[in-house]
Design a protein around this motif. Structure first.
Motif, PDB file in Angstrom:
ATOM      1  N   GLY A 122       0.822  -1.208   0.000  1.00 32.47           N
ATOM      2  CA  GLY A 122       0.000   0.000   0.000  1.00 32.47           C
ATOM      3  C   GLY A 122       0.849   1.248   0.000  1.00 32.47           C
ATOM      4  N   SER A 123       0.339   2.279  -0.616  1.00 34.55           N
ATOM      5  CA  SER A 123       1.037   3.557  -0.650  1.00 34.55           C
ATOM      6  C   SER A 123       0.868   4.278   0.684  1.00 34.55           C
ATOM      7  CB  SER A 123       0.469   4.418  -1.787  1.00 34.55           C
ATOM      8  OG  SER A 123       0.941   5.739  -1.688  1.00 34.55           O
ATOM      9  N   GLU A 124       1.891   4.986   1.118  1.00 30.56           N
ATOM     10  CA  GLU A 124       1.779   5.787   2.330  1.00 30.56           C
ATOM     11  C   GLU A 124       1.129   7.140   2.055  1.00 30.56           C
ATOM     12  OE1 GLU A 124       5.638   5.973   4.091  1.00 30.56           O
ATOM     13  OE2 GLU A 124       5.441   3.994   5.026  1.00 30.56           O
ATOM     14  N   PHE A 170     -10.541   0.590  12.601  1.00 37.76           N
ATOM     15  CA  PHE A 170      -9.268   0.693  13.316  1.00 37.76           C
ATOM     16  C   PHE A 170      -8.163   0.997  12.298  1.00 37.76           C
ATOM     17  CE2 PHE A 170     -12.092  -1.754  15.877  1.00 37.76           C
ATOM     18  CZ  PHE A 170     -11.706  -1.619  17.201  1.00 37.76           C
ATOM     19  N   LEU A 171      -7.503   2.129  12.483  1.00 37.32           N
ATOM     20  CA  LEU A 171      -6.462   2.554  11.546  1.00 37.32           C
ATOM     21  C   LEU A 171      -5.131   2.706  12.273  1.00 37.32           C
ATOM     22  CD1 LEU A 171      -8.434   5.425   9.736  1.00 37.32           C
ATOM     23  CD2 LEU A 171      -8.066   3.095   8.898  1.00 37.32           C
ATOM     24  N   PHE A 183      -2.399   6.440   9.108  1.00 39.22           N
ATOM     25  CA  PHE A 183      -3.593   6.692   8.296  1.00 39.22           C
ATOM     26  C   PHE A 183      -4.738   7.295   9.101  1.00 39.22           C
ATOM     27  CE2 PHE A 183      -1.578   3.152   5.875  1.00 39.22           C
ATOM     28  CZ  PHE A 183      -1.266   3.899   4.754  1.00 39.22           C
ATOM     29  N   MET A 184      -4.416   7.976  10.183  1.00 35.33           N
ATOM     30  CA  MET A 184      -5.470   8.529  11.007  1.00 35.33           C
ATOM     31  C   MET A 184      -6.247   9.649  10.322  1.00 35.33           C
ATOM     32  SD  MET A 184      -5.685   6.745  13.708  1.00 35.33           S
ATOM     33  CE  MET A 184      -6.555   7.687  14.928  1.00 35.33           C
ATOM     34  N   ARG A 238       1.067  15.473  10.228  1.00 33.19           N
ATOM     35  CA  ARG A 238       0.030  14.524  10.629  1.00 33.19           C
ATOM     36  C   ARG A 238       0.597  13.301  11.335  1.00 33.19           C
ATOM     37  NH1 ARG A 238      -3.539  14.852   5.090  1.00 33.19           N
ATOM     38  NH2 ARG A 238      -4.759  16.703   5.640  1.00 33.19           N
ATOM     39  N   ALA A 239       1.765  12.843  10.883  1.00 32.03           N
ATOM     40  CA  ALA A 239       2.350  11.650  11.504  1.00 32.03           C
ATOM     41  C   ALA A 239       2.718  11.930  12.960  1.00 32.03           C
ATOM     42  CB  ALA A 239       3.576  11.201  10.711  1.00 32.03           C
ATOM     43  N   VAL A 240       3.314  13.097  13.205  1.00 33.13           N
ATOM     44  CA  VAL A 240       3.674  13.464  14.578  1.00 33.13           C
ATOM     45  C   VAL A 240       2.412  13.640  15.413  1.00 33.13           C
ATOM     46  CG1 VAL A 240       4.802  15.198  16.018  1.00 33.13           C
ATOM     47  CG2 VAL A 240       5.813  14.540  13.817  1.00 33.13           C
ATOM     48  N   PHE A 241       1.414  14.302  14.838  1.00 31.14           N
ATOM     49  CA  PHE A 241       0.139  14.520  15.522  1.00 31.14           C
ATOM     50  C   PHE A 241      -0.480  13.186  15.943  1.00 31.14           C
ATOM     51  CE2 PHE A 241      -4.535  14.683  14.700  1.00 31.14           C
ATOM     52  CZ  PHE A 241      -4.898  15.429  15.814  1.00 31.14           C
TER      53      PHE A 241
END
Length: 302
Positions: A66-68, A112-113, A117-118, A219-222
């Motif tokens: 899957g693509s990030e 559930f993610l 991918f939140m 977003r990743a840090v968040f």
């Protein structure tokens, strides 16, 4: 419970398939699982009435690359799974109808993610009749990374959820901390939330609401900070729309009780389907609600 009293839920879990990722020289692979819970109350008590909606012999059970990139992820998933997402969702709903034919309520979708991918707009996933999933069904986002055995804040999440259940009739707003989108202040806010847990003069902080959308590059840090922060509730808009006052919209939603908050989000998603409520005019296209209930989680084995 009688058939008419059943409260079904469809639990869809997306996790990083670590073994497949390692074998593919760290190209990320993901695994999709789906289960039907016939009645949420019965399942919480005895773990009974749970059925796999994806079996081991089906293509959907295999790990897929899957693509990030969030904008490419669904297309990559559908290509790898060999079928469209709307057909898969329709199949889950049909099996629910077959197993719970007399129930008077629609199933809730708990998706559930992983933290990466939140920001995925799962409430906007389309069914085969081209309606968004969140228009007719309650769609609640969950954090799959929180349920790993090594998650150190798990006990905090369970305790806060217990407190959440004990004050369902209370207004939501006093239990939420506002955040303005600045990543450097989020750690301080979560520390403040920790302090309120021991201060009996202040309401226990159960949630976070974001007055502006997290920046795409943060977003990743968040998501990671939220994962380790232990708060069971987060309300935010996935993007910043200049013509929508996000802060005002969220403040209005938080006037509801804690018990009514998911229903208020659902109502806004319904209103967003009116012709005049275009994405540049209505918050219902963009609402995100994390509501992590540690008593309603998928079994560790299919």
């Amino acid at each position: 419970a009688s058939q008419t009293d059943l409260r079904p839920a469809i639990l869809i879990t997306l996790t990083l398939a670590e073994e497949a990722t390692t074998q593919a020289a760290n190209q990320p692979h993901y695994q999709l699982r789906a289960r039907l819970v016939e009645d949420m109350d019965t399942y919480r008590q005895s773990k009974g009435g749970c059925h796999a909606l994806i079996t081991e012999d089906q293509p959907e059970a295999k790990p897929f690359a899957g693509s990030e990139d969030l904008t490419q992820f669904i297309s990559a998933m559908e290509a790898e799974l060999g079928g469209s997402l709307d057909q898969l969702l329709d199949r889950f709903i049909e099996e629910t109808n077959q197993r719970c034919p007399e129930t008077e309520v629609l199933p809730e979708f708990h998706i559930f993610l992983p933290t990466a991918f939140m920001a995925l707009a799962v409430d906007q996933w389309l069914l085969s009749d081209h309606t968004p999933l969140g228009q007719d069904y309650w769609v609640l986002v969950r954090c799959s990374d929180r349920y790993r055995s090594a998650y150190r804040k798990g006990a905090v999440l369970r305790r806060l959820w217990t407190e959440h259940q004990q004050c369902q009739s209370n207004p939501a707003r006093p239990q939420f901390i506002a955040w303005d989108g600045q990543l450097e202040t989020l750690r301080e806010i979560l520390l403040e939330a920790d302090e309120t847990k021991t201060d009996l003069q202040r309401p226990t902080v159960l949630g976070l609401h974001c007055t502006t959308a997290p920046p795409p590059d943060g977003r990743a840090v968040f998501a990671e900070l939220l994962r380790v922060g232990g708060l069971p509730l987060v309300l935010w808009a996935r993007c910043q729309v200049p013509t929508i006052c996000t802060q005002t919209c969220l403040e209005e939603l938080l006037q509801a009780s804690l018990a009514d908050l998911p229903g208020q989000v659902y109502r806004q998603r319904q209103l967003a389907r009116r012709r005049e409520n275009t994405p540049d005019r209505h918050i219902g296209h963009h609402l995100f609600l994390l509501r992590d209930d540690p008593t309603l989680t998928p079994p560790k084995r299919a």
